[in-house]
Design a protein around this motif. Structure first.
Motif, PDB file in Angstrom:
ATOM      1  N   ARG A 115       0.834  -1.214   0.000  1.00 34.37           N
ATOM      2  CA  ARG A 115       0.000   0.000   0.000  1.00 34.37           C
ATOM      3  C   ARG A 115       0.862   1.254   0.000  1.00 34.37           C
ATOM      4  O   ARG A 115       0.474   2.279  -0.513  1.00 34.37           O
ATOM      5  CB  ARG A 115      -0.920  -0.001   1.208  1.00 34.37           C
ATOM      6  N   ARG A 116       2.028   1.167   0.610  1.00 41.34           N
ATOM      7  CA  ARG A 116       2.987   2.277   0.524  1.00 41.34           C
ATOM      8  C   ARG A 116       4.374   1.657   0.522  1.00 41.34           C
ATOM      9  O   ARG A 116       4.662   0.703   1.249  1.00 41.34           O
ATOM     10  CB  ARG A 116       2.811   3.280   1.654  1.00 41.34           C
ATOM     11  N   VAL A 117       5.219   2.167  -0.316  1.00 43.63           N
ATOM     12  CA  VAL A 117       6.565   1.617  -0.461  1.00 43.63           C
ATOM     13  C   VAL A 117       7.505   2.358   0.480  1.00 43.63           C
ATOM     14  O   VAL A 117       7.550   3.586   0.488  1.00 43.63           O
ATOM     15  CB  VAL A 117       7.047   1.733  -1.924  1.00 43.63           C
ATOM     16  N   ARG A 118       8.221   1.568   1.255  1.00 44.23           N
ATOM     17  CA  ARG A 118       9.220   2.128   2.165  1.00 44.23           C
ATOM     18  C   ARG A 118      10.600   1.673   1.702  1.00 44.23           C
ATOM     19  O   ARG A 118      10.738   0.726   0.935  1.00 44.23           O
ATOM     20  CB  ARG A 118       8.974   1.628   3.585  1.00 44.23           C
ATOM     21  N   LEU A 119      11.618   2.314   2.165  1.00 41.55           N
ATOM     22  CA  LEU A 119      12.978   1.947   1.811  1.00 41.55           C
ATOM     23  C   LEU A 119      13.251   0.485   2.171  1.00 41.55           C
ATOM     24  O   LEU A 119      13.836  -0.259   1.390  1.00 41.55           O
ATOM     25  CB  LEU A 119      13.982   2.870   2.510  1.00 41.55           C
ATOM     26  N   ALA A 120      12.780   0.050   3.330  1.00 41.83           N
ATOM     27  CA  ALA A 120      12.999  -1.342   3.754  1.00 41.83           C
ATOM     28  C   ALA A 120      12.370  -2.310   2.757  1.00 41.83           C
ATOM     29  O   ALA A 120      12.909  -3.389   2.504  1.00 41.83           O
ATOM     30  CB  ALA A 120      12.422  -1.571   5.148  1.00 41.83           C
ATOM     31  N   ASP A 121      11.213  -1.935   2.164  1.00 42.19           N
ATOM     32  CA  ASP A 121      10.574  -2.786   1.163  1.00 42.19           C
ATOM     33  C   ASP A 121      11.460  -2.925  -0.069  1.00 42.19           C
ATOM     34  O   ASP A 121      11.557  -3.988  -0.658  1.00 42.19           O
ATOM     35  CB  ASP A 121       9.212  -2.216   0.750  1.00 42.19           C
ATOM     36  N   ARG A 122      12.075  -1.840  -0.453  1.00 39.54           N
ATOM     37  CA  ARG A 122      12.948  -1.881  -1.633  1.00 39.54           C
ATOM     38  C   ARG A 122      14.166  -2.763  -1.382  1.00 39.54           C
ATOM     39  O   ARG A 122      14.624  -3.446  -2.275  1.00 39.54           O
ATOM     40  CB  ARG A 122      13.382  -0.468  -2.008  1.00 39.54           C
ATOM     41  N   LEU A 123      14.689  -2.724  -0.173  1.00 33.73           N
ATOM     42  CA  LEU A 123      15.873  -3.510   0.147  1.00 33.73           C
ATOM     43  C   LEU A 123      15.564  -5.007   0.191  1.00 33.73           C
ATOM     44  O   LEU A 123      16.444  -5.820  -0.059  1.00 33.73           O
ATOM     45  CB  LEU A 123      16.459  -3.051   1.485  1.00 33.73           C
ATOM     46  N   SER A 124      14.336  -5.378   0.499  1.00 35.49           N
ATOM     47  CA  SER A 124      13.997  -6.799   0.614  1.00 35.49           C
ATOM     48  C   SER A 124      13.283  -7.327  -0.633  1.00 35.49           C
ATOM     49  O   SER A 124      12.636  -8.355  -0.585  1.00 35.49           O
ATOM     50  CB  SER A 124      13.135  -7.024   1.853  1.00 35.49           C
ATOM     51  N   ARG A 125      13.414  -6.634  -1.751  1.00 36.13           N
ATOM     52  CA  ARG A 125      12.703  -7.013  -2.978  1.00 36.13           C
ATOM     53  C   ARG A 125      13.011  -8.438  -3.435  1.00 36.13           C
ATOM     54  O   ARG A 125      12.117  -9.160  -3.838  1.00 36.13           O
ATOM     55  CB  ARG A 125      13.023  -6.017  -4.087  1.00 36.13           C
ATOM     56  N   SER A 126      14.261  -8.867  -3.367  1.00 35.19           N
ATOM     57  CA  SER A 126      14.595 -10.226  -3.822  1.00 35.19           C
ATOM     58  C   SER A 126      13.955 -11.272  -2.911  1.00 35.19           C
ATOM     59  O   SER A 126      13.483 -12.304  -3.378  1.00 35.19           O
ATOM     60  CB  SER A 126      16.101 -10.430  -3.920  1.00 35.19           C
ATOM     61  N   ALA A 127      13.919 -11.005  -1.607  1.00 36.58           N
ATOM     62  CA  ALA A 127      13.265 -11.939  -0.683  1.00 36.58           C
ATOM     63  C   ALA A 127      11.771 -11.988  -0.961  1.00 36.58           C
ATOM     64  O   ALA A 127      11.162 -13.067  -0.939  1.00 36.58           O
ATOM     65  CB  ALA A 127      13.527 -11.519   0.759  1.00 36.58           C
ATOM     66  N   LEU A 128      11.166 -10.846  -1.251  1.00 40.87           N
ATOM     67  CA  LEU A 128       9.743 -10.798  -1.572  1.00 40.87           C
ATOM     68  C   LEU A 128       9.464 -11.559  -2.873  1.00 40.87           C
ATOM     69  O   LEU A 128       8.503 -12.319  -2.960  1.00 40.87           O
ATOM     70  CB  LEU A 128       9.266  -9.349  -1.683  1.00 40.87           C
ATOM     71  N   GLN A 129      10.328 -11.386  -3.876  1.00 36.86           N
ATOM     72  CA  GLN A 129      10.155 -12.103  -5.149  1.00 36.86           C
ATOM     73  C   GLN A 129      10.192 -13.612  -4.927  1.00 36.86           C
ATOM     74  O   GLN A 129       9.377 -14.351  -5.472  1.00 36.86           O
ATOM     75  CB  GLN A 129      11.229 -11.679  -6.154  1.00 36.86           C
ATOM     76  N   ARG A 130      11.129 -14.073  -4.093  1.00 40.40           N
ATOM     77  CA  ARG A 130      11.217 -15.510  -3.796  1.00 40.40           C
ATOM     78  C   ARG A 130       9.959 -15.994  -3.078  1.00 40.40           C
ATOM     79  O   ARG A 130       9.442 -17.067  -3.365  1.00 40.40           O
ATOM     80  CB  ARG A 130      12.461 -15.814  -2.959  1.00 40.40           C
ATOM     81  N   MET A 131       9.441 -15.194  -2.131  1.00 39.07           N
ATOM     82  CA  MET A 131       8.243 -15.590  -1.396  1.00 39.07           C
ATOM     83  C   MET A 131       7.030 -15.673  -2.331  1.00 39.07           C
ATOM     84  O   MET A 131       6.253 -16.621  -2.260  1.00 39.07           O
ATOM     85  CB  MET A 131       7.941 -14.604  -0.267  1.00 39.07           C
ATOM     86  N   VAL A 132       6.871 -14.697  -3.217  1.00 43.57           N
ATOM     87  CA  VAL A 132       5.739 -14.704  -4.138  1.00 43.57           C
ATOM     88  C   VAL A 132       5.846 -15.909  -5.078  1.00 43.57           C
ATOM     89  O   VAL A 132       4.856 -16.608  -5.316  1.00 43.57           O
ATOM     90  CB  VAL A 132       5.648 -13.363  -4.914  1.00 43.57           C
ATOM     91  N   GLN A 133       7.040 -16.208  -5.585  1.00 43.30           N
ATOM     92  CA  GLN A 133       7.208 -17.367  -6.466  1.00 43.30           C
ATOM     93  C   GLN A 133       6.948 -18.670  -5.710  1.00 43.30           C
ATOM     94  O   GLN A 133       6.310 -19.578  -6.232  1.00 43.30           O
ATOM     95  CB  GLN A 133       8.601 -17.382  -7.093  1.00 43.30           C
TER      96      GLN A 133
END
Length: 153
Positions: A115-133
């Motif tokens: 809902r809102r992008v924070r710096l911490a969200d940007r830093l964990s993008r690869s972990a988020l991509q792995r979780m979504v996959q």
């Protein structure tokens, strides 16, 4: 926004796979999730609340339970739902196509949108991509069990 996709063939006709994946039943034993649907159980604009576990007869979901809506509906071809959580929105799109020997090819695309992008969200993008996959892969692995819950054509 983070998106992942995957496909799998299921040894069942498209009509049966559609009933297994697109029509919201009150309880899904495969996922251990209950759905409380406002109005019709299927079709564009149908809204629902989902909660873990099986609700008892007459029990209502707790306040703040995730709310969803069917946002795309082409019978036996495409269903998409949007699930609203406090910090994020998840959109699941399921596409069905005929495959060899009466099987159905199922493609699942999952999109996560904070809902809102924070710096911490940007830093964990690869972990988020792995979780979504991983979530897509887990859902594809459950397809046969979902289809087994539905009576044959």
């Amino acid at each position: 926004m983070t998106t992942a996709s995957g496909s799998r063939e299921v040894a069942a006709p498209r009509s049966r796979v559609w009933r297994a994946l697109a029509v919201l039943e009150p309880y899904c034993a495969v996922c251990d999730v209950s759905y409380v649907v406002d109005g019709e159980r299927a079709g564009p604009g149908a809204t629902f609340v989902c909660v873990p576990g099986q609700l008892a007869e007459g029990e209502t979901p707790r306040a703040g339970a995730p709310r969803g809506e069917i946002v795309e509906w082409e019978p036996e071809r495409v269903v998409a739902t949007r699930l609203e959580l406090t910090p994020e929105t998840w959109t699941t799109r399921i596409e069905l196509a005929d495959a060899d020997a009466g099987s159905t090819r199922v493609t699942v695309t999952l999109t996560h949108r904070p809902r809102r992008v924070r710096l911490a969200d940007r830093l964990s993008r690869s972990a988020l991509q792995r979780m979504v996959q991983r979530t897509v892969d887990d859902e594809l692995a459950k397809l046969p069990a979902h289809v087994d819950q539905v009576a044959s054509d």
